[in-house]
Design a protein around this motif. Sequence first.
Motif, PDB file in Angstrom:
ATOM      1  N   TRP A   1      21.492 162.005  -3.496  1.00 39.23           N
ATOM      2  CA  TRP A   1      21.298 161.937  -4.952  1.00 39.23           C
ATOM      3  C   TRP A   1      22.066 160.757  -5.553  1.00 39.23           C
TER       4      TRP A   1
ATOM      5  N   ASN B   1      20.259 157.543  -4.868  1.00 47.02           N
ATOM      6  CA  ASN B   1      19.071 157.446  -5.716  1.00 47.02           C
ATOM      7  C   ASN B   1      19.453 157.095  -7.155  1.00 47.02           C
ATOM      8  N   ARG B   2      20.570 157.635  -7.612  1.00 43.14           N
ATOM      9  CA  ARG B   2      21.032 157.257  -8.957  1.00 43.14           C
ATOM     10  C   ARG B   2      21.359 155.756  -9.011  1.00 43.14           C
TER      11      ARG B   2
ATOM     12  N   TYR C   1      16.751 155.995  -9.784  1.00 39.31           N
ATOM     13  CA  TYR C   1      15.636 156.846  -9.382  1.00 39.31           C
ATOM     14  C   TYR C   1      15.310 157.816 -10.513  1.00 39.31           C
TER      15      TYR C   1
ATOM     16  N   PHE D   1      14.659 161.213 -11.507  1.00 38.55           N
ATOM     17  CA  PHE D   1      14.791 162.566 -10.986  1.00 38.55           C
ATOM     18  C   PHE D   1      13.856 163.530 -11.713  1.00 38.55           C
TER      19      PHE D   1
ATOM     20  N   LEU E   1      16.178 168.835  -9.302  1.00 43.04           N
ATOM     21  CA  LEU E   1      17.577 168.493  -9.097  1.00 43.04           C
ATOM     22  C   LEU E   1      18.468 169.702  -9.366  1.00 43.04           C
TER      23      LEU E   1
ATOM     24  N   TYR F   1      25.168 171.953 -12.559  1.00 45.62           N
ATOM     25  CA  TYR F   1      26.147 170.890 -12.309  1.00 45.62           C
ATOM     26  C   TYR F   1      27.560 171.410 -12.513  1.00 45.62           C
TER      27      TYR F   1
END
Length: 545
Positions: A96, A99-100, A104, A106, A111, A177
């Motif tokens: 992740w 990708n950030r 990317y 999401f 996620l 999160y």
Amino acid sequence: MQDRIVRVTANLQVLLDFYNIEGSASRYDRLVTFYDEELAALDQQPFDSYNQDDKVDYLLLKNYLKRTRKTLILERSRDKEFGAFVDPFAAPIQAWLENRQRVYKFDPQALAGGFNDTVKSISQSQRYIDKNAAQYSKTTGYRAARFVTRLRSHLNELFTFYNGYDPLFGWWVSEPYARLDTALGGIADFINEKIVGVKSGDEAAIIGEPIGRDGLLTDLEAEMIPYTPEELIRIGETEYDWCEAEMVKASEELGFGTTWRDALEHVKNLYEPPGSQPTFIKSLVDQGTAYVKHFDLVTVPDLAEEGIRMYMISPARQKVNPFFLGGTYMQVSYPTAEMHHEEKLMSLRGNNRHFSKATAFHEMIPGHHLQLYIGERSRPYRRLFTTPFFIEGWALYWEMVLWNRSDFFTSPEDRVGALFWRMHRCARIIFSLKFHLGQMSAQECIDLLVDTVGHERATAEGEVRRSLNGDYSPLYQAGYMLGALQLMKLRQEALGRLAEKEFHDAVLLANEMPIEMLRALLLNRDLSKDFRSEWRFYDKPNGLR
């Protein structure tokens, strides 16, 4: 070669900034490819046609690329030691994060589900640790906990990047999160408690990360030191014996006979009263500057002297830096009103007048301040090749030079102060190498500084914490004395070809590099493309020739 080094430095920084997830496979693979490509390209360059400076730069760059590649591989192998209980939850987080970095897009719901599943993976890892903690070393646990803490910080950056800017992100992701962030903090604490043996909030604990004998040999090869760790420990012990004999002489002058520890206690109690330390330190800085200018020992640019600044070190930072520091500016360590009474006394005694005299010039002029000033203006591209043997060796070299001149440390109290620090640098060789060899614990390192050097326990703890907390390379503490001894040997070889001031200026103008490369440059020694270090620089205690 200068342009090549500048390009390599800039390109490497781009890769380090982009592939910033420590321990990820993508970072490892990309950096290894970079080092391999640069080494292959360097091998095609016309080494034999280069002048001496370019030959030195070629070898410095080759050495740097090989060293960083080896270090990367070594770190990768160490990370695998905790893979069984970290990889299951770290791998998706790393994906992740990468990708950030590529911005990317999401799917927030997906996620959120991934975060939720990762919390469950962390719970499984925690159960694994609970059952298998005994099979892992404290060092592996310490490294794993630091790895997880960095991962948690990167994950916070990902959440902050998207939250509030993507309307659906916060709605889906905020709650999982928060649980994932808490779980990461929890498992880092759990690793520390179960494997390392340190409970959350125990700021006094010192663990460190020994790199082993093979790791030390790799670093010594890169520093162009053709000695084994065991040989260097013996050098530290030999230097210490010389210092102790000199300390007895100073003790006898002060009327304490051969019990030099009583003389040391006497000197420790000669401290400045509260409020006057900054002014006193500034007077010492001015004294050292005036001395080297009066005897024309090294060029001191007017602006280097004019621009000296001073700040006070906070009580919190004094736990790591119990003595004053220098470089770009002077940082004064001294007790503050809120400190515990015993802490105040230990700080006063540890920063007494005569200890301070022996290090003020070390930190400023002709030591680190002058060194950094010139280094920013002469061949600054060589700062890529930074080494404690050059940086710290230069400053301690001046302690040796001024000692040998016999008109700077004139009183027995001054000599006790100077010898205390010299003994400390000998002990640094011994305890840092033995720690990394697995022969001493952090507590034993502290005890060595207290028992053989005469440190206050609080200052010894600060020194060991600073040495082992990961902010310094494994050879850093050994670099003070060994680098100074290298420079003293090079001085012996160079004086006659060069005047003393000319030698000192040449060292500064060359900028940072292993001392053996500096020797090749200053003495114009023959160099081959496949150069290997063979310089045995030590033959007499204390750099006396």
